[in-house]
Design a protein around this motif. Structure first.
Motif, PDB file in Angstrom:
ATOM      1  N   LEU A 252      19.898 -26.850  34.541  1.00 47.27           N
ATOM      2  CA  LEU A 252      20.836 -28.092  34.380  1.00 47.27           C
ATOM      3  C   LEU A 252      20.225 -28.868  35.708  1.00 47.27           C
ATOM      4  O   LEU A 252      19.784 -30.244  35.412  1.00 47.27           O
ATOM      5  CB  LEU A 252      22.180 -28.021  34.308  1.00 47.27           C
ATOM      6  CG  LEU A 252      22.984 -29.128  34.302  1.00 47.27           C
ATOM      7  CD1 LEU A 252      22.661 -30.157  32.969  1.00 47.27           C
ATOM      8  CD2 LEU A 252      24.500 -28.866  34.462  1.00 47.27           C
ATOM      9  N   GLU A 253      20.335 -28.454  36.736  1.00 42.94           N
ATOM     10  CA  GLU A 253      19.996 -29.289  38.112  1.00 42.94           C
ATOM     11  C   GLU A 253      18.602 -29.874  38.025  1.00 42.94           C
ATOM     12  O   GLU A 253      18.079 -31.089  38.174  1.00 42.94           O
ATOM     13  CB  GLU A 253      20.330 -28.636  39.363  1.00 42.94           C
ATOM     14  CG  GLU A 253      21.835 -28.357  39.449  1.00 42.94           C
ATOM     15  CD  GLU A 253      21.690 -27.164  40.639  1.00 42.94           C
ATOM     16  OE1 GLU A 253      22.957 -27.251  41.094  1.00 42.94           O
ATOM     17  OE2 GLU A 253      20.871 -26.652  41.007  1.00 42.94           O
ATOM     18  N   LEU A 254      17.768 -29.099  37.531  1.00 34.75           N
ATOM     19  CA  LEU A 254      16.136 -29.345  37.506  1.00 34.75           C
ATOM     20  C   LEU A 254      16.166 -30.514  36.503  1.00 34.75           C
ATOM     21  O   LEU A 254      15.384 -31.422  36.435  1.00 34.75           O
ATOM     22  CB  LEU A 254      15.500 -28.208  37.217  1.00 34.75           C
ATOM     23  CG  LEU A 254      13.783 -28.585  36.986  1.00 34.75           C
ATOM     24  CD1 LEU A 254      13.269 -29.012  38.202  1.00 34.75           C
ATOM     25  CD2 LEU A 254      13.266 -27.180  36.742  1.00 34.75           C
ATOM     26  N   ALA A 255      16.854 -30.059  35.250  1.00 34.37           N
ATOM     27  CA  ALA A 255      16.631 -31.049  34.106  1.00 34.37           C
ATOM     28  C   ALA A 255      17.022 -32.540  34.293  1.00 34.37           C
ATOM     29  O   ALA A 255      16.613 -33.540  34.208  1.00 34.37           O
ATOM     30  CB  ALA A 255      17.423 -30.501  32.830  1.00 34.37           C
ATOM     31  N   PHE A 256      18.247 -32.566  35.206  1.00 36.35           N
ATOM     32  CA  PHE A 256      18.884 -33.673  35.489  1.00 36.35           C
ATOM     33  C   PHE A 256      17.832 -34.492  36.493  1.00 36.35           C
ATOM     34  O   PHE A 256      17.613 -35.690  36.399  1.00 36.35           O
ATOM     35  CB  PHE A 256      20.255 -33.409  36.426  1.00 36.35           C
ATOM     36  CG  PHE A 256      20.956 -34.809  36.789  1.00 36.35           C
ATOM     37  CD1 PHE A 256      21.928 -35.333  35.836  1.00 36.35           C
ATOM     38  CD2 PHE A 256      20.735 -35.297  37.957  1.00 36.35           C
ATOM     39  CE1 PHE A 256      22.369 -36.636  36.356  1.00 36.35           C
ATOM     40  CE2 PHE A 256      21.409 -36.423  38.409  1.00 36.35           C
ATOM     41  CZ  PHE A 256      22.311 -36.999  37.545  1.00 36.35           C
ATOM     42  N   ASN A 257      17.314 -33.726  37.586  1.00 39.21           N
ATOM     43  CA  ASN A 257      16.684 -34.483  38.459  1.00 39.21           C
ATOM     44  C   ASN A 257      15.108 -35.057  37.808  1.00 39.21           C
ATOM     45  O   ASN A 257      14.735 -36.031  38.039  1.00 39.21           O
ATOM     46  CB  ASN A 257      16.128 -33.416  39.730  1.00 39.21           C
ATOM     47  CG  ASN A 257      16.952 -33.205  40.412  1.00 39.21           C
ATOM     48  OD1 ASN A 257      18.276 -33.876  40.492  1.00 39.21           O
ATOM     49  ND2 ASN A 257      17.101 -32.014  41.117  1.00 39.21           N
ATOM     50  N   VAL A 258      14.599 -34.047  36.707  1.00 36.01           N
ATOM     51  CA  VAL A 258      13.257 -34.589  35.916  1.00 36.01           C
ATOM     52  C   VAL A 258      13.952 -35.904  35.194  1.00 36.01           C
ATOM     53  O   VAL A 258      13.168 -36.913  35.091  1.00 36.01           O
ATOM     54  CB  VAL A 258      13.010 -33.390  35.091  1.00 36.01           C
ATOM     55  CG1 VAL A 258      12.020 -34.000  34.070  1.00 36.01           C
ATOM     56  CG2 VAL A 258      12.609 -32.445  35.698  1.00 36.01           C
ATOM     57  N   MET A 259      14.992 -35.949  34.473  1.00 30.85           N
ATOM     58  CA  MET A 259      15.761 -37.095  33.765  1.00 30.85           C
ATOM     59  C   MET A 259      15.661 -38.169  34.991  1.00 30.85           C
ATOM     60  O   MET A 259      15.238 -39.287  34.447  1.00 30.85           O
ATOM     61  CB  MET A 259      16.953 -36.707  33.225  1.00 30.85           C
ATOM     62  CG  MET A 259      17.422 -37.951  32.516  1.00 30.85           C
ATOM     63  SD  MET A 259      19.337 -37.669  31.962  1.00 30.85           S
ATOM     64  CE  MET A 259      19.999 -37.680  33.518  1.00 30.85           C
ATOM     65  N   GLY A 260      16.295 -38.186  35.890  1.00 30.64           N
ATOM     66  CA  GLY A 260      16.429 -38.927  37.055  1.00 30.64           C
ATOM     67  C   GLY A 260      15.093 -39.630  37.492  1.00 30.64           C
ATOM     68  O   GLY A 260      14.798 -40.911  37.432  1.00 30.64           O
ATOM     69  N   ASP A 261      14.134 -38.863  37.518  1.00 30.90           N
ATOM     70  CA  ASP A 261      12.620 -39.353  37.775  1.00 30.90           C
ATOM     71  C   ASP A 261      12.052 -39.920  36.838  1.00 30.90           C
ATOM     72  O   ASP A 261      11.373 -41.229  36.922  1.00 30.90           O
ATOM     73  CB  ASP A 261      11.669 -38.128  38.192  1.00 30.90           C
ATOM     74  CG  ASP A 261      12.212 -37.327  39.303  1.00 30.90           C
ATOM     75  OD1 ASP A 261      12.926 -37.870  40.507  1.00 30.90           O
ATOM     76  OD2 ASP A 261      11.829 -36.335  39.576  1.00 30.90           O
ATOM     77  N   SER A 262      12.312 -39.408  35.421  1.00 26.72           N
ATOM     78  CA  SER A 262      11.782 -40.369  34.474  1.00 26.72           C
ATOM     79  C   SER A 262      12.477 -41.725  34.425  1.00 26.72           C
ATOM     80  O   SER A 262      11.868 -42.719  33.921  1.00 26.72           O
ATOM     81  CB  SER A 262      12.110 -39.395  33.067  1.00 26.72           C
ATOM     82  OG  SER A 262      11.618 -40.049  31.943  1.00 26.72           O
ATOM     83  N   LEU A 263      13.897 -41.957  34.400  1.00 29.79           N
ATOM     84  CA  LEU A 263      14.456 -42.870  34.330  1.00 29.79           C
ATOM     85  C   LEU A 263      13.988 -43.982  35.505  1.00 29.79           C
ATOM     86  O   LEU A 263      13.968 -45.399  35.245  1.00 29.79           O
ATOM     87  CB  LEU A 263      16.117 -42.775  34.576  1.00 29.79           C
ATOM     88  CG  LEU A 263      16.698 -42.148  33.279  1.00 29.79           C
ATOM     89  CD1 LEU A 263      18.140 -41.883  33.639  1.00 29.79           C
ATOM     90  CD2 LEU A 263      16.670 -43.075  31.894  1.00 29.79           C
TER      91      LEU A 263
END
Length: 648
Positions: A252-263
């Motif tokens: 979840l933490e990694l997915a959130f950070n990947v999402m933040g990078d994408s956003l």
């Protein structure tokens, strides 16, 4: 899809596996405690059954022993006193023996040793009743003296003592069994209590540890994720979660950070796109409103340079295959730009490569030792050039360059293409406007020349012919005899008519192109026009110098058409005409007090005036509210020389 740190470190590294293992451990501890309690309870039940059996056996044996005592007591009392009242308990004990004996045997069933002892007691007691007690009582009833002898009493006592001893042998083990069962029950109770305490304590400890683990492994990370999600929702796209958990929370933490990078990347891309669209919109606005090419070129150079992050932007127009002219530029670093100067083409630089290929080119590293690179481009590290194509021909090039070590970013070529399209549109529009203006000027000049030629032809041809005919007619009239008065009158009428036609022809010639405008200039022509107007004209003329002939002709026809409209359509009583020249512009204002309502395209002649004024590079506006008069305002550019004589 995601592989956070430590996600595959062991069989229990995942959060789900850990929760399952903790749940199994908790279930084992709670189940173990309950198992101990169940075993202790089962043992308590067994001990209770043994105790109750021993107690029932003891009660039954005691009751049977009491019957024995009642038999002996009743028997002895009757023998000694011969009173029948002692036989009542004896008879009751004898009658209850069989039932008590069955109860005792039934209770001792299942235990061979105890059953054997009970059966020995029952048989011995039955033998005592049948062989001693009943014969003795019968003998005593008959009065047999032997019933009360010592030998019989001794025998009875011996039998009773033997039976008592057997009862003691039966009750002793049962009492011991009862005591052992009680002790076992006590121990089982203690074990059950200990199991309950251990199970409960272990369960509480594991539950506390379980809750603490859930809080650390799930609640706190989820709370951190919710906080970061709130920051992202509030616009802080730089918010990130520390990737320190394992399993699903780590994912979840990694997915959130990947999402933040994408956003964040999407935001930056959208911001760059919005900035690019805003820059293009500003330039397109200049092009759409017909701004001068120099203003458009300067805006394009600056917008393209700022948008691409370049240090230098230059727009060049190709003069030939060997030369180009720098027509606009922009510099972030204050570099001096050769705007307006021609430079030779050649060498490894963008303008030359664009001319040779006709396509966008990129140079990621200029050669500092290349002498063919123009001096103005020295010191640059990289550059991108894009062609400017106007109506299918290569018109020029736009170059962006930077002095930094790193090359210009990817996508610079596409961004330049959008700006070069706008430059091409501006150039095409400017050329079209120039051609249109030149065409209008030629049309107006041709029309004016045609008017002058018609006026000259009328003056030199038809007008002179009419004058000659009138003179001949008057000469002929003088030769008419006096007696032909009617003929003289007719000739006089024809001569007068010729004079009227001649005057009308002169007026027509003056309307086509007044001679006084060519001879005396704008001032005398307007004063003559004001005197001949059917409406009162208040003329305020502040230009006494001669103006270029196209300007004088244009100004004359503006005032003439406005006065004609005021007289024919506006129902005006007075017209104010003001003309002055300020800062190289001739300003003409014609205002009447008529009914108003005039507009372009309304058949009032304003369309022709608009074409004439715009052909001279000027502008015209009409303000004509209903019942508030009409005001015509015109501006005509004079150029550098406002006193040039006509025809120059």
């Amino acid at each position: 899809m995601f592989s956070p740190r430590g996600a595959s470190a062991g069989p229990f590294s995942g959060l789900t596996q850990r929760l399952v293992a903790a749940s199994i451990l908790l279930a084992l501890v709670v189940g173990g405690g309950f198992a101990v309690m169940l075993l202790a309870i089962d043992e308590l039940r067994a001990d209770d059954r043994r105790t109750r059996r021993a107690q029932r056996v003891t009660v039954a044996a005691t009751q049977l022993q009491r019957l024995l005592l009642d038999l002996e007591t009743g028997e002895r009392g009757f023998i000694l006193t011969r009173q029948a009242q002692f036989l009542e308990p004896w008879a009751a004990a004898r009658a209850g023996f069989a039932r008590r004996a069955r109860d005792l045997l039934a209770l001792t069933a299942g235990d061979a040793e105890t059953t054997q002892r009970a059966r020995s007691i029952v048989d011995a007691q039955r033998a005592y009743i049948d062989q001693y007690s009943v014969p003795t009582v019968e003998a005593a009833r008959r009065g047999d003296p032997s019933a009360g002898t010592g030998a019989r009493a001794t025998d009875g006592k011996r039998r009773v003592d033997a039976l008592r001893a057997q009862f003691d042998q039966l009750l002793g083990p049962e009492q011991r069994r009862s005591a052992a069962a009680a002790a076992s029950s006590e121990a089982a109770s203690r074990r059950a209590a200990a199991g309950a305490i251990v199970g409960l304590s272990g369960s509480l400890v594991l539950i506390v540890l379980y809750v603490a683990y859930l809080r650390r492994a799930i609640v706190l990370p989820v709370r951190r994720a919710a906080t970061m999600a709130g920051r992202v929702a509030a616009g802080d796209l730089g918010a990130r979660l520390p990737e320190r958990e394992a399993g699903e929370i780590g994912a979840l933490e990694l997915a959130f950070n990947v999402m933040g990078d994408s956003l964040e990347r999407n935001r930056d891309e959208l911001a760059a796109l919005a900035e690019e669209q805003a820059a293009l919109r500003r330039v397109a606005t200049l092009v759409a409103r017909g701004a001068p090419p120099d203003e458009v070129f300067a805006a394009v150079a600056e917008e393209a340079g700022r948008l691409t992050g370049a240090d230098l932007t230059v727009l060049s127009r190709y003069e030939s295959a060997a030369e180009s002219t720098s027509i606009a530029g922009w510099s972030r670093t204050g570099r001096r730009l050769p705007i307006g100067s021609r430079s030779a083409l050649g060498g490894h630089e963008t303008r030359t490569l664009v001319l040779e290929t006709g396509r966008t080119v990129r140079i990621d590293r200029y050669d500092p030792d290349d002498d063919s690179v123009p001096h103005a481009w020295r010191g640059l590290r990289s550059g991108v050039g894009a062609p400017i194509n106007v109506e299918g021909r290569l018109w020029g090039a736009m170059t962006v360059a930077c002095e930094r070590e790193e090359p210009l970013p990817a996508g610079t070529e596409d961004r330049l293409a959008a700006f070069t399209d706008l430059v091409a549109t501006a150039v095409a529009n400017a050329e079209s406007r120039s051609e249109l203006m030149a065409s209008r000027v030629r049309i107006v000049a041709t029309a004016d020349e045609t008017r002058r030629r018609i006026e000259r032809d009328l003056h030199d041809g038809a007008q002179q012919r009419l004058v000659s005919l009138a003179l001949q007619l008057r000469a002929a009239q003088t030769t008419v005899p006096p007696e032909l008065r009617d003929l003289d009158a007719e000739l006089d009428g024809v001569a007068t008519g010729l004079a009227g036609v001649l005057e009308e022809l002169r007026e027509t010639a003056r309307g086509i192109h007044p001679a006084i405008l060519s001879e005396g200039g704008l001032g005398p022509a307007l004063r003559t026009l004001a005197r001949r107007s059917a409406v009162l004209v208040r003329l305020d003329l502040r230009v006494e110098r001669r103006l270029p002939e196209p300007i004088e002709v244009g100004a004359y026809y503006v005032v003439s058409e406005a006065l004609t409209n005021a007289a024919k359509h506006a129902e005006a009583s007075a017209v104010d005409v003001r003309i002055d020249a300020v800062e190289g512009v001739l300003r003409i204002s014609v205002a009447d007090d008529g009914v108003g309502g005039a507009e372009f395209g309304g058949g009032s002649g304003l369309v022709g005036l608009k074409d004439r004024v715009e052909a001279l590079g000027g502008s015209i506006s009409v303000t004509s509210p209903p019942r508030a008069g009409t005001a015509v305002n015109v501006k005509l550019p004079l150029g550098d020389d406002v006193s040039a004589p006509p025809g120059t």
